[in-house]
Motif scaffolding. Sequence first.
Motif, PDB file in Angstrom:
ATOM      1  N   PRO A 158       7.257  19.908 -17.787  1.00 37.38           N
ATOM      2  CA  PRO A 158       6.821  19.668 -16.503  1.00 37.38           C
ATOM      3  C   PRO A 158       7.314  20.609 -15.187  1.00 37.38           C
ATOM      4  CG  PRO A 158       8.004  17.640 -17.208  1.00 37.38           C
ATOM      5  CD  PRO A 158       8.171  18.588 -18.340  1.00 37.38           C
ATOM      6  N   VAL A 159       8.411  20.981 -15.604  1.00 38.51           N
ATOM      7  CA  VAL A 159       9.087  22.157 -14.658  1.00 38.51           C
ATOM      8  C   VAL A 159       8.400  23.308 -14.448  1.00 38.51           C
ATOM      9  CG1 VAL A 159      11.109  20.945 -14.227  1.00 38.51           C
ATOM     10  CG2 VAL A 159      11.046  22.708 -15.944  1.00 38.51           C
ATOM     11  N   ALA A 160       7.654  23.571 -15.604  1.00 40.51           N
ATOM     12  CA  ALA A 160       6.984  24.957 -15.780  1.00 40.51           C
ATOM     13  C   ALA A 160       5.652  24.761 -16.594  1.00 40.51           C
ATOM     14  CB  ALA A 160       7.752  25.988 -16.600  1.00 40.51           C
ATOM     15  N   PRO A 161       4.640  24.232 -15.944  1.00 37.49           N
ATOM     16  CA  PRO A 161       3.371  23.718 -16.844  1.00 37.49           C
ATOM     17  C   PRO A 161       2.564  25.081 -17.118  1.00 37.49           C
ATOM     18  CG  PRO A 161       3.234  22.993 -14.577  1.00 37.49           C
ATOM     19  CD  PRO A 161       4.548  23.544 -14.581  1.00 37.49           C
ATOM     20  N   VAL A 162       2.153  25.177 -18.262  1.00 31.46           N
ATOM     21  CA  VAL A 162       1.237  26.353 -18.698  1.00 31.46           C
ATOM     22  C   VAL A 162       0.043  26.334 -17.973  1.00 31.46           C
ATOM     23  CG1 VAL A 162       0.267  27.301 -20.757  1.00 31.46           C
ATOM     24  CG2 VAL A 162       2.699  26.799 -20.796  1.00 31.46           C
ATOM     25  N   ASP A 163      -0.363  27.341 -17.291  1.00 30.38           N
ATOM     26  CA  ASP A 163      -1.641  27.534 -16.870  1.00 30.38           C
ATOM     27  C   ASP A 163      -2.484  28.826 -17.416  1.00 30.38           C
ATOM     28  OD1 ASP A 163      -0.804  30.001 -15.807  1.00 30.38           O
ATOM     29  OD2 ASP A 163      -0.630  29.334 -13.786  1.00 30.38           O
ATOM     30  N   ASN A 164      -2.017  29.032 -18.564  1.00 36.88           N
ATOM     31  CA  ASN A 164      -2.455  30.282 -19.151  1.00 36.88           C
ATOM     32  C   ASN A 164      -3.025  31.131 -18.557  1.00 36.88           C
ATOM     33  OD1 ASN A 164      -2.506  29.080 -21.803  1.00 36.88           O
ATOM     34  ND2 ASN A 164      -4.048  27.626 -21.498  1.00 36.88           N
ATOM     35  N   ASP A 165      -2.148  31.500 -17.313  1.00 36.63           N
ATOM     36  CA  ASP A 165      -2.749  32.596 -16.451  1.00 36.63           C
ATOM     37  C   ASP A 165      -1.463  33.330 -16.190  1.00 36.63           C
ATOM     38  OD1 ASP A 165      -3.686  34.473 -14.684  1.00 36.63           O
ATOM     39  OD2 ASP A 165      -3.912  33.182 -13.021  1.00 36.63           O
ATOM     40  N   VAL A 166      -0.708  32.540 -15.255  1.00 35.67           N
ATOM     41  CA  VAL A 166       0.730  33.431 -14.818  1.00 35.67           C
ATOM     42  C   VAL A 166       1.849  32.798 -15.900  1.00 35.67           C
ATOM     43  CG1 VAL A 166       2.464  33.586 -13.245  1.00 35.67           C
ATOM     44  CG2 VAL A 166      -0.013  33.704 -12.401  1.00 35.67           C
ATOM     45  N   ILE A 167       1.603  31.552 -15.849  1.00 36.07           N
ATOM     46  CA  ILE A 167       2.480  30.772 -16.820  1.00 36.07           C
ATOM     47  C   ILE A 167       2.007  30.611 -18.351  1.00 36.07           C
ATOM     48  CG2 ILE A 167       4.147  28.720 -17.221  1.00 36.07           C
ATOM     49  CD1 ILE A 167       4.110  28.054 -14.300  1.00 36.07           C
ATOM     50  N   ILE A 168       2.567  31.035 -19.223  1.00 33.18           N
ATOM     51  CA  ILE A 168       2.009  31.386 -20.739  1.00 33.18           C
ATOM     52  C   ILE A 168       2.727  30.743 -21.535  1.00 33.18           C
ATOM     53  CG2 ILE A 168       0.195  33.075 -19.957  1.00 33.18           C
ATOM     54  CD1 ILE A 168       2.145  35.032 -21.180  1.00 33.18           C
ATOM     55  N   ASP A 169       2.254  30.339 -23.037  1.00 31.12           N
ATOM     56  CA  ASP A 169       3.084  29.912 -23.990  1.00 31.12           C
ATOM     57  C   ASP A 169       3.021  31.124 -24.927  1.00 31.12           C
ATOM     58  OD1 ASP A 169       0.920  29.882 -25.332  1.00 31.12           O
ATOM     59  OD2 ASP A 169       0.610  27.629 -25.262  1.00 31.12           O
ATOM     60  N   SER A 170       3.616  31.030 -26.129  1.00 33.14           N
ATOM     61  CA  SER A 170       3.743  32.112 -26.992  1.00 33.14           C
ATOM     62  C   SER A 170       2.362  32.559 -27.457  1.00 33.14           C
ATOM     63  CB  SER A 170       4.492  31.695 -28.368  1.00 33.14           C
ATOM     64  OG  SER A 170       3.705  30.459 -29.032  1.00 33.14           O
ATOM     65  N   THR A 171       1.283  31.722 -27.405  1.00 37.69           N
ATOM     66  CA  THR A 171       0.004  32.378 -27.686  1.00 37.69           C
ATOM     67  C   THR A 171      -0.537  33.241 -26.642  1.00 37.69           C
ATOM     68  OG1 THR A 171      -0.507  30.398 -28.950  1.00 37.69           O
ATOM     69  CG2 THR A 171      -2.516  31.637 -28.161  1.00 37.69           C
ATOM     70  N   GLY A 172      -0.434  32.929 -25.533  1.00 37.23           N
ATOM     71  CA  GLY A 172      -0.686  33.894 -24.269  1.00 37.23           C
ATOM     72  C   GLY A 172       0.134  35.118 -24.329  1.00 37.23           C
ATOM     73  N   ALA A 173       1.253  34.987 -24.642  1.00 34.27           N
ATOM     74  CA  ALA A 173       2.182  36.228 -24.673  1.00 34.27           C
ATOM     75  C   ALA A 173       1.858  37.229 -25.944  1.00 34.27           C
ATOM     76  CB  ALA A 173       3.558  36.034 -24.615  1.00 34.27           C
ATOM     77  N   LEU A 174       0.942  36.777 -26.685  1.00 33.24           N
ATOM     78  CA  LEU A 174       0.454  37.687 -27.745  1.00 33.24           C
ATOM     79  C   LEU A 174      -0.756  38.360 -27.320  1.00 33.24           C
ATOM     80  CD1 LEU A 174       1.109  35.519 -30.852  1.00 33.24           C
ATOM     81  CD2 LEU A 174       2.332  37.412 -30.234  1.00 33.24           C
ATOM     82  N   GLU A 175      -1.264  37.994 -25.985  1.00 32.55           N
ATOM     83  CA  GLU A 175      -2.585  38.319 -25.698  1.00 32.55           C
ATOM     84  C   GLU A 175      -2.648  39.007 -24.393  1.00 32.55           C
ATOM     85  OE1 GLU A 175      -4.763  34.639 -25.716  1.00 32.55           O
ATOM     86  OE2 GLU A 175      -4.885  34.832 -28.061  1.00 32.55           O
ATOM     87  N   LEU A 176      -1.296  39.265 -23.694  1.00 29.45           N
ATOM     88  CA  LEU A 176      -1.640  40.069 -22.270  1.00 29.45           C
ATOM     89  C   LEU A 176      -2.180  41.523 -22.475  1.00 29.45           C
ATOM     90  CD1 LEU A 176       2.100  39.450 -21.234  1.00 29.45           C
ATOM     91  CD2 LEU A 176       0.103  38.237 -20.726  1.00 29.45           C
ATOM     92  N   GLN A 177      -3.049  41.664 -21.812  1.00 27.69           N
ATOM     93  CA  GLN A 177      -3.702  43.025 -21.514  1.00 27.69           C
ATOM     94  C   GLN A 177      -3.030  44.053 -20.693  1.00 27.69           C
ATOM     95  OE1 GLN A 177      -6.581  43.650 -23.437  1.00 27.69           O
ATOM     96  NE2 GLN A 177      -6.213  41.496 -24.326  1.00 27.69           N
ATOM     97  N   GLU A 178      -1.973  43.669 -20.044  1.00 28.08           N
ATOM     98  CA  GLU A 178      -1.016  44.794 -19.656  1.00 28.08           C
ATOM     99  C   GLU A 178       0.183  44.381 -19.339  1.00 28.08           C
ATOM    100  OE1 GLU A 178      -1.759  43.854 -14.646  1.00 28.08           O
ATOM    101  OE2 GLU A 178      -3.403  45.183 -15.632  1.00 28.08           O
ATOM    102  N   VAL A 179       1.104  45.206 -19.413  1.00 27.42           N
ATOM    103  CA  VAL A 179       2.561  45.077 -19.506  1.00 27.42           C
ATOM    104  C   VAL A 179       2.819  44.432 -17.892  1.00 27.42           C
ATOM    105  CG1 VAL A 179       4.907  46.157 -19.542  1.00 27.42           C
ATOM    106  CG2 VAL A 179       2.782  47.163 -20.914  1.00 27.42           C
ATOM    107  N   PRO A 180       3.491  43.265 -17.957  1.00 26.65           N
ATOM    108  CA  PRO A 180       3.939  42.714 -16.682  1.00 26.65           C
ATOM    109  C   PRO A 180       5.105  43.455 -16.061  1.00 26.65           C
ATOM    110  CG  PRO A 180       4.231  40.983 -18.484  1.00 26.65           C
ATOM    111  CD  PRO A 180       3.700  42.345 -19.156  1.00 26.65           C
ATOM    112  N   LYS A 181       5.079  43.737 -14.713  1.00 27.22           N
ATOM    113  CA  LYS A 181       6.211  44.321 -14.469  1.00 27.22           C
ATOM    114  C   LYS A 181       7.600  43.423 -14.479  1.00 27.22           C
ATOM    115  CE  LYS A 181       7.182  47.319 -10.257  1.00 27.22           C
ATOM    116  NZ  LYS A 181       8.645  46.922 -10.022  1.00 27.22           N
ATOM    117  N   ARG A 182       7.476  42.214 -14.026  1.00 26.56           N
ATOM    118  CA  ARG A 182       8.584  41.488 -14.243  1.00 26.56           C
ATOM    119  C   ARG A 182       8.250  40.203 -14.947  1.00 26.56           C
ATOM    120  NH1 ARG A 182      12.522  39.101 -10.846  1.00 26.56           N
ATOM    121  NH2 ARG A 182      14.207  39.969 -12.003  1.00 26.56           N
TER     122      ARG A 182
END
Length: 478
Positions: A158-182
């Motif tokens: 609950p302290v970091a709910p996945v929104d599949n945009d800014v907060i992602i889980d492992s699946t989202g982390a395999l699909e990023l389309q650009e390298v996040p700066k931080r």
Amino acid sequence: MSDKYDVVVIGSGPAGYVAAIRAAQLGLKTACVEKWQKDGKMVNGGTCLNVGCIPSKALLDSSHKYHDAAHAYQSHGIVTGEMSVDVPAMIARKEKIVAQMAGGISGLFQANGVTSVFGSGRLLAGHKVEVTAADGSVQTLEADNVIIATGSLPINIPVAPVDNDVIIDSTGALELQEVPKRLGVIGAGVIGLELGSVWGRLGSEVVVLEALPDFLAMMDKQIAKESLKIFKKQGLDIRMGARVTGSEVKDGQVTVSYENGEGTQQETFDKLIVCVGRRPYTEGLLAPDSGVNLDERGFIFVDDYCATNAPGVWAVGDVVRGPMLAHKGSEEGVMVAERIAGQKTAMNYDIIPNVIYTHPEIASVGLTEEEVKQSGEPYEVGTFPFMAIGRAVAADQAEGMVKIVAHAETDRVLGCHIVGPSAADLVQQVAIAMEFGSSAEDIGMTVFGHPTFSEAVKEAALAVHGHAIHMPNRKKRK
Ligand code: FAD
Ligand code: NAD
């Protein structure tokens, strides 16, 4: 409509598809039910093939090549020009590999005569499986035996709910389309280290927040310490004892609050990966009269042979106790299929290799030194650094070590722990030796090819008795 099978498997991940293939090989009429779909089509392979082992390794390999070309080639005398990353191309390559591997499972099903059934399975009383297809149509499969292999899902906090945009889980982390700066990562476990490494190598500034005070607490302490030293040198910012207490998403960024020994801290990231473990996937699976019990942690309760408390119903893989590893589930699948066919197959839960695919890899099998010490059994330890292995030095991969723990009286190998080049494949050599009840001396007397990374395994085995050749021994023995 009702169809009768010898075996119906629910779930086609590495536990389920292997169980189905083995059952069919043994002459059992077998169906495998799967609900995963992509672009309206059924997809076999589960977490492992679609959003787990295979895609993560594809990105680990791609990012490692980039990192090597950008940072490691120069010392070999290879001059590269300006480098850049085409992230969409990298992700597309990963997708192609996933499709190829998942298609392979469908081919294996066909070749072995496994019937694929597309839809969500629900276990009813009396070994019946009700399958609801994506279009809402329902069919019931009858079986003498049902194998549940429904796997696991990421845990949400609950302290970091996945929104599949800014907060992602492992699946989202395999699909990023650009390298996040931080990039923030919650959890310095297997996924945090692997996916943190992927994006770190591609240029993200990665901060890993881990609640526990000790790094890789389940690993052998000496290997965990050595690994942490290597990761810190690589620039991975791993903060131990950092308990995340909240997060706020604003203007496409997330500010994470966490507590450490010094009070409340805050960090702002462009993306945040939540990887704090996985939970068994049992939603909608069991009718109230299915007769299958869960354990206190929500896993399907099974005995040593993966039998549930309902006769003829079995469960394998991530949905039952034990390490959440693809190969553990697959072996359980084989065991169950063979037991259904009347064989007495048992699985050796003491020898399951475990690998973290960072660079260098971290791998272990059997007991850690701490576990042996706690058991009160007398033991000896042999360690050997890759720094003294010619092949490792030649490859510029001389960080890390091999550690072997053996019983002091019987010399039987109890565990092996490695951080270093090809650790995943090296530890498997020791796993085979352990399966055959090998002593450290047996490994030490085996002829190893030269020059190989695996010579570090032989030398560590020799070091158990103070006989290592290519370094001074702390224990001096004849
Ligand atoms: P799953 O692979 O989760 O498959 C379960 C299947 O059941 C799914 O396809 C699901 O759709 C289906 N299902 C669920 N409920 C129903 C239902 N009611 N009806 C029909 N179908 C249903 N492990 C390793 O050993 N090595 C690795 O390198 C590795 N890397 C990983 C990397 C990541 C990012 C992740 C997330 C995991 C990784 N794992 C790795 C773990 C590995 O993926 C799992 O241990 C493995 O997939 C578990 O296999 P399984 O068959 O039990 O379940
Ligand atoms: P994990 O259990 O490996 O690590 C989760 C980490 O998150 C732990 O260290 C835990 O202490 C920490 N944590 C939990 N809550 C936290 C909080 N609120 N704040 C900060 N830290 C917190 O889980 P995972 O990395 O999500 O991986 C899930 C499973 O997938 C693992 O069990 C693993 O077996 C499997 N997996 C295996 C591989 C592999 O074999 N190479 C790769 C990826 C995943």
